[in-house]
Design a protein around this motif. Structure first.
Motif, PDB file in Angstrom:
ATOM      1  N   ALA A  82     -75.218  70.331 -62.692  1.00  0.00           N
ATOM      2  CA  ALA A  82     -73.775  70.091 -62.834  1.00  0.00           C
ATOM      3  C   ALA A  82     -73.010  70.536 -61.586  1.00  0.00           C
ATOM      4  O   ALA A  82     -71.956  69.965 -61.265  1.00  0.00           O
ATOM      5  N   VAL A  83     -73.539  71.520 -60.869  1.00  0.00           N
ATOM      6  CA  VAL A  83     -72.856  71.988 -59.653  1.00  0.00           C
ATOM      7  C   VAL A  83     -72.849  70.843 -58.628  1.00  0.00           C
ATOM      8  O   VAL A  83     -71.824  70.554 -57.982  1.00  0.00           O
ATOM      9  N   GLU A 135     -70.382  68.199 -59.706  1.00  0.00           N
ATOM     10  CA  GLU A 135     -68.993  68.574 -59.390  1.00  0.00           C
ATOM     11  C   GLU A 135     -68.691  68.303 -57.914  1.00  0.00           C
ATOM     12  O   GLU A 135     -67.584  67.888 -57.562  1.00  0.00           O
ATOM     13  N   LYS A 136     -69.694  68.513 -57.043  1.00  0.00           N
ATOM     14  CA  LYS A 136     -69.518  68.208 -55.610  1.00  0.00           C
ATOM     15  C   LYS A 136     -69.337  66.700 -55.420  1.00  0.00           C
ATOM     16  O   LYS A 136     -68.488  66.252 -54.641  1.00  0.00           O
ATOM     17  N   ILE A 176     -68.113  64.619 -57.491  1.00  0.00           N
ATOM     18  CA  ILE A 176     -66.771  64.259 -57.961  1.00  0.00           C
ATOM     19  C   ILE A 176     -65.729  64.658 -56.911  1.00  0.00           C
ATOM     20  O   ILE A 176     -64.826  63.872 -56.575  1.00  0.00           O
ATOM     21  N   GLU A 177     -65.900  65.855 -56.364  1.00  0.00           N
ATOM     22  CA  GLU A 177     -64.985  66.341 -55.304  1.00  0.00           C
ATOM     23  C   GLU A 177     -64.955  65.373 -54.121  1.00  0.00           C
ATOM     24  O   GLU A 177     -63.927  65.155 -53.497  1.00  0.00           O
ATOM     25  N   LYS A 234     -67.572  61.102 -62.090  1.00  0.00           N
ATOM     26  CA  LYS A 234     -66.464  61.688 -62.865  1.00  0.00           C
ATOM     27  C   LYS A 234     -66.410  61.086 -64.267  1.00  0.00           C
ATOM     28  O   LYS A 234     -66.233  61.787 -65.267  1.00  0.00           O
ATOM     29  N   TYR A 268     -69.316  62.476 -66.336  1.00  0.00           N
ATOM     30  CA  TYR A 268     -69.072  63.903 -66.626  1.00  0.00           C
ATOM     31  C   TYR A 268     -67.973  64.037 -67.697  1.00  0.00           C
ATOM     32  O   TYR A 268     -68.080  64.829 -68.626  1.00  0.00           O
ATOM     33  N   ASP A 269     -66.931  63.211 -67.562  1.00  0.00           N
ATOM     34  CA  ASP A 269     -65.855  63.201 -68.566  1.00  0.00           C
ATOM     35  C   ASP A 269     -66.396  62.771 -69.928  1.00  0.00           C
ATOM     36  O   ASP A 269     -65.954  63.268 -70.968  1.00  0.00           O
ATOM     37  N   GLY A 324     -68.325  75.867 -65.235  1.00  0.00           N
ATOM     38  CA  GLY A 324     -67.541  74.802 -64.589  1.00  0.00           C
ATOM     39  C   GLY A 324     -66.121  74.780 -65.132  1.00  0.00           C
ATOM     40  O   GLY A 324     -65.896  74.319 -66.256  1.00  0.00           O
ATOM     41  N   GLN A 329     -63.403  73.028 -64.397  1.00  0.00           N
ATOM     42  CA  GLN A 329     -62.826  71.694 -64.690  1.00  0.00           C
ATOM     43  C   GLN A 329     -63.405  71.151 -65.999  1.00  0.00           C
ATOM     44  O   GLN A 329     -62.717  70.527 -66.798  1.00  0.00           O
ATOM     45  N   PHE A 330     -64.693  71.401 -66.164  1.00  0.00           N
ATOM     46  CA  PHE A 330     -65.386  70.891 -67.347  1.00  0.00           C
ATOM     47  C   PHE A 330     -64.847  71.568 -68.607  1.00  0.00           C
ATOM     48  O   PHE A 330     -64.535  70.910 -69.608  1.00  0.00           O
TER      49      PHE A 330
END
Ligand SMILES: Nc1ncnc2c1ncn2[C@@H]1O[C@H](COP(=O)(O)OP(=O)(O)OP(=O)(O)O)[C@@H](O)[C@H]1O
Ligand SMILES: CCCC(=O)O
Length: 376
Positions: A259-260, A263-264, A266-267, A274, A277-278, A311, A313-314
């Protein structure tokens, strides 16, 4: 002679063996030993890894200068046993037999009880397991699947869920037994447990295709389409199972369980990452909503735990959909080694009696909800 005072805890995972040495509930030593895919591939079954993992544990303790003679008990993470209620169990012959043959399937944690027993036996000290993945406290109504041939089963992160629930109860100045909680473990697998009266009365089966999708697992998929896939002639049985557990979820959509890393992605503007993950946050929130209905909407707190709870944001994506139900308490990571030590300590300090496996299993109680001739 120095008094025996330390507790050794052993948590065998699919790719690691985590061990800890505790003095009361303080960890004085913790180590995660990773096993490479190449190393694991040399073994035919989970059980074939026993000798190698035992040697690694003993070598690690020796390197850390922890004498075996200082141990007063050993506690392992229990595996796919018969369905039993939560608690600390003495490792006995029946348990060893069930763990060795994989009574309810193969899982790395099957090695925990056996390793604890064998090392403890040589030292003449007790061995235990605590809250194995098969803890089954489901209400009869939660067992109904909708298909009489299939019963819903309780396979979940019992050890971490119960430990976190007890910890939060303490923080709130309440007893675990008095609380109505929804505990969401979000790791490689994801399980959403409904805790009432100190029992997990409903939970998704996190191992075998039930609930939200997770970093590695598909969760619930449309049954008809799955049947069609199974009979398409394109896949062997093992391939389908791998797609559901191991290669499903984030791995299936995005090619990684990390997941890390996601997240990168998505960034860096990856909109598909995204979206997926959503979708995982959406499915978890939906499962929490269902769990709140089990508690008639009367929920003291929702606890988010496991690696994914790091996370922010998650966590935010889930919280904004469910915070109307109850307070959301975030307890990232898992504390399974400490939970094992605490489980052993409750027995050694006389706060709880160790249970004798299998005790009163769900199987022994019988299916008192089944339709009988006399009901007609
Ligand atoms: N700092 C972090 N931020 C976001 N996600 C994280 C972070 N640290 C770990 N994770 C994610 O958490 C997941 C793993 O969680 P965890 O370590 O609880 O699972 P596990 O122990 O491998 O499996 P399980 O909990 O199902 O037994 C992975 O997807 C990992 O990438
Ligand atoms: C759901 C049971 C524990 C695991 O994730 O393997």
């Amino acid at each position: 002679m120095q008094e025996k005072q330390l507790i050794l805890v052993i948590n065998p995972g699919s790719t690691s063996t985590k061990i800890g040495v505790f003095q009361e509930d303080d960890a004085i030593f913790e180590e995660t030993i990773r096993h490479s895919i190449q190393e694991l591939n040399t073994f035919h079954s989970v059980f074939d890894q026993y000798e190698s993992r035992k040697k690694i544990i003993l070598d690690t303790l020796s390197k850390a200068n922890i004498p075996l003679s200082s141990l007063r008990a050993i506690c392992g993470r229990g595996g796919l046993l018969r369905p039993i209620e939560g608690g600390t169990y003495v490792v006995n012959e029946q348990m060893l037999e069930d763990l060795r043959k994989g009574y309810a399937g193969q899982h790395a944690s099957n090695l925990g009880g056996v390793l604890a027993f064998e090392i403890a036996r040589e030292l003449d000290i007790p061995s235990f397991i605590v809250d194995p993945v098969v803890v089954d406290e489901l209400e009869p109504i939660a067992r109904i699947s909708g298909l009489p041939l299939i019963e819903r089963k309780s396979i979940f992160h019992a050890l971490n869920q119960k430990a976190v629930a007890r910890r939060v109860a303490k923080q709130l100045g309440r007893s675990y037994q008095d609380l109505r909680l929804i505990v969401v473990h979000m790791g490689g697998g994801i399980t959403v447990g409904v805790h009432r009266g100190g029992r997990v009365i409903d939970v998704n089966n996190g191992l075998n295709g039930d609930g939200p999708f997770s970093p590695e697992r598909a969760g619930t998929v449309p049954a008809g389409d799955l049947v069609a896939l199974c009979f398409s002639g394109k896949y062997y049985r093992e391939e389908i199972i791998k797609k559901l557990v191991g290669q499903g979820g984030l791995v299936g959509y995005l090619g990684t369980n990390d997941a890390v890393k996601i997240e990168k992605m998505i960034e860096n503007g990856d909109m598909y990452a995204k979206f997926i993950y959503d979708a995982m946050a959406y499915q978890i929130a939906k499962e929490i909503g269902a769990a709140s209905a089990v508690l008639d909407g009367n929920v003291d707190a929702i606890i988010l735990t496991g690696g994914l709870a790091y996370g922010s944001q998650f966590v935010q994506a889930i919280s904004q959909k469910i915070s109307w139900i109850a307070d959301v308490i975030v307890q990232p990571g898992e504390n399974e080694l400490k939970a094992l030590a605490e489980g052993a300590l409750r027995v050694l300090n006389g706060e709880e009696h160790a249970k004798d496996y299998p005790g009163k299993t769900v199987e022994h109680e019988g299916r008192n909800w089944e339709r009988r001739e006399s009901d007609d």
